[in-house]
Design an enzyme around this catalytic site. Sequence first.
Site, PDB file in Angstrom:
ATOM      1  N   GLU A   1      21.417  37.096 -38.413  1.00 40.21           N
ATOM      2  CA  GLU A   1      22.791  37.396 -38.985  1.00 40.21           C
ATOM      3  C   GLU A   1      22.604  38.373 -40.179  1.00 40.21           C
ATOM      4  O   GLU A   1      23.216  38.345 -41.103  1.00 40.21           O
ATOM      5  CB  GLU A   1      23.458  35.955 -39.211  1.00 40.21           C
ATOM      6  CG  GLU A   1      23.304  35.072 -38.110  1.00 40.21           C
ATOM      7  CD  GLU A   1      24.273  33.779 -38.535  1.00 40.21           C
ATOM      8  OE1 GLU A   1      25.124  33.324 -37.711  1.00 40.21           O
ATOM      9  OE2 GLU A   1      23.923  33.219 -39.675  1.00 40.21           O
TER      10      GLU A   1
HETATM   11  C1  TNX Z   1      24.099  30.375 -37.268  1.00 38.03           C
HETATM   12  S1  TNX Z   1      21.800  30.106 -35.877  1.00 38.03           S
HETATM   13  C2  TNX Z   1      23.170  30.392 -38.195  1.00 38.03           C
HETATM   14  C3  TNX Z   1      23.271  29.443 -39.445  1.00 38.03           C
HETATM   15  C4  TNX Z   1      24.502  28.710 -39.253  1.00 38.03           C
HETATM   16  C5  TNX Z   1      24.893  28.143 -37.969  1.00 38.03           C
HETATM   17  C6  TNX Z   1      25.948  27.102 -37.958  1.00 38.03           C
HETATM   18  C7  TNX Z   1      21.272  31.066 -37.074  1.00 38.03           C
HETATM   19  C8  TNX Z   1      19.886  31.421 -36.639  1.00 38.03           C
HETATM   20  N1  TNX Z   1      22.309  31.047 -38.046  1.00 38.03           N
HETATM   21  O1  TNX Z   1      23.266  30.362 -40.466  1.00 38.03           O
HETATM   22  O2  TNX Z   1      24.275  27.752 -40.264  1.00 38.03           O
HETATM   23  O3  TNX Z   1      25.117  29.434 -37.060  1.00 38.03           O
HETATM   24  O4  TNX Z   1      26.139  26.576 -36.368  1.00 38.03           O
END
Ligand code: TNX
Length: 505
Positions: free
Chosen positions: A311
């Site tokens: 992300e």
């Molecule tokens: C996505 S999955 C994220 C996290 C959040 C999560 C909550 C991923 C690699 N990153 O930063 O905590 O969703 O479900």
Amino acid sequence: MVLPLVPLPSSVVERPGALVLAPSARIVADDTADAAASVLADVIAQRTGSRPEIVTGSARPGDFVLHRRAGTDDEATDDESYTVRIGDDVRIEGSATGLFYGIQTVRQLLTSEGDGWMLPHVEIDDAPRFEYRGVMLDVARTFFDVETVKAYIERASSLKFNRLHLHLTDDQGWRLQIDSRPLLTENGSATAVLGRPGGFYTKDDFREIVRYASAHHMIVVPEIDLPGHTHAIGLAHPEIMEAPVMNDALLAQAAELGQPLPIAGEPYLGWGVGHSSVKIHDEHTWEFLRDVLSEVADLTPGPYLHVGGDEALGTAPADFNAFIEQVTALVAGLGKTPMTWHEAGSALVAEGTIGQYWGSVAPSAAHAAEARRFTERGGGLVMSPSDTAYLDQKYDADFTVGLDWASLINLKTAYDWEPTAIIDDLSDDAILGVEAPLWSETIASLADIDQLFFPRAAALAETGWSRADSHDWASFQSRIASLDAVWDAAQWGGHRPTEIAWSNR
Ligand code: TNX
């Protein structure tokens, strides 16, 4: 009666009859199995209320006999197989790890009968399907102290999970002491999401977690999430941080939830993602990363070092790829196997980097291509599909803790997926295993952890351990139904969804 075993062993042969546990039953083990002997004594005491004596020498009928197989006990390459034979006595055989798993199996077989306890006559030969069977705990959004992490290790290892991934850093806090960069914890650890209390692990705390995990046959996988999810670094080292980047999703989510937006240099208490990034091309960033990652590598006996990569919405793709290439090479140079979330597969990751796939069980072409990249670079994949393996997603819309952005995940959904059937065109050995992540935006206590963990972690444990050709929901449903007794005896909480006719033996 179907034997209440989860994960299902590779071979279970039932024989007529049962062994009634005698008050005089002892544990017979030589000193190569003394750690296992005390684990078994604890387990029996917890279930039955009386702790057998541990002795050496020859066995009598009704005893528990532990036989430690000679061979490697290097954790990373340990033989995890074991056998259990229950007839006139109970015999468990394996390496140190195999014995531990055999004991977890016997723990599930103990059944109360009247005032006493019995074990069915059975021959079990067992070995895991996958080498990597992980659980993750996010201690950055909400900080969990060492005792809570130990409680998590106890729960996970009872289901034969063997990797503990700790998500140690994120926008909301930095949770690990770094001697060369003391400001990280001095300034970056005091708070958590929604204003919950912060905290961090001293190096001794972390060593204690590693020790406890190792005693439960789990390897700790530390994660320093980069280059995004780094707002907390800016409380200590603003000189290496970009200004927060607000994306539309972040703004909309903050408005909807009434959460604050990130402000550079101030603790971030919301849970929006994708706004922070370290400066990719600044030499000070790389000095910082060398300092931090070499300390984490030195502190960690296990082979893995996870560097995030998820992300990074505020980082331009070319910068992101350049960063991932360099940071995975840095980790490899420290003698560790780099691990990243699957988005980092857009870049030329260092040879052997492991990708952690968190897309859907029905992947987009882009996610699948990113995941495949790791195998092209000689690494493998750990599967954590967010719509089946994410422990932080709610069971149903009314559940009081958890998020729901990926999917509602009831027990059947957590069970019904096949790790090798997600990304096309891979050899089966490209899949190293599975991991069940528990993000902590909505959880504040061990009781909350338990609500999301039990029983779904048992479904994911079976996917990681048991043979693919034995994967069967109806069978799982009947086998798991008695495990509430094991969990209750351990005073582990959890959810009891009505998909299962819980028995409470
Ligand atoms: C996505 S999955 C994220 C996290 C959040 C999560 C909550 C991923 C690699 N990153 O930063 O905590 O969703 O479900």
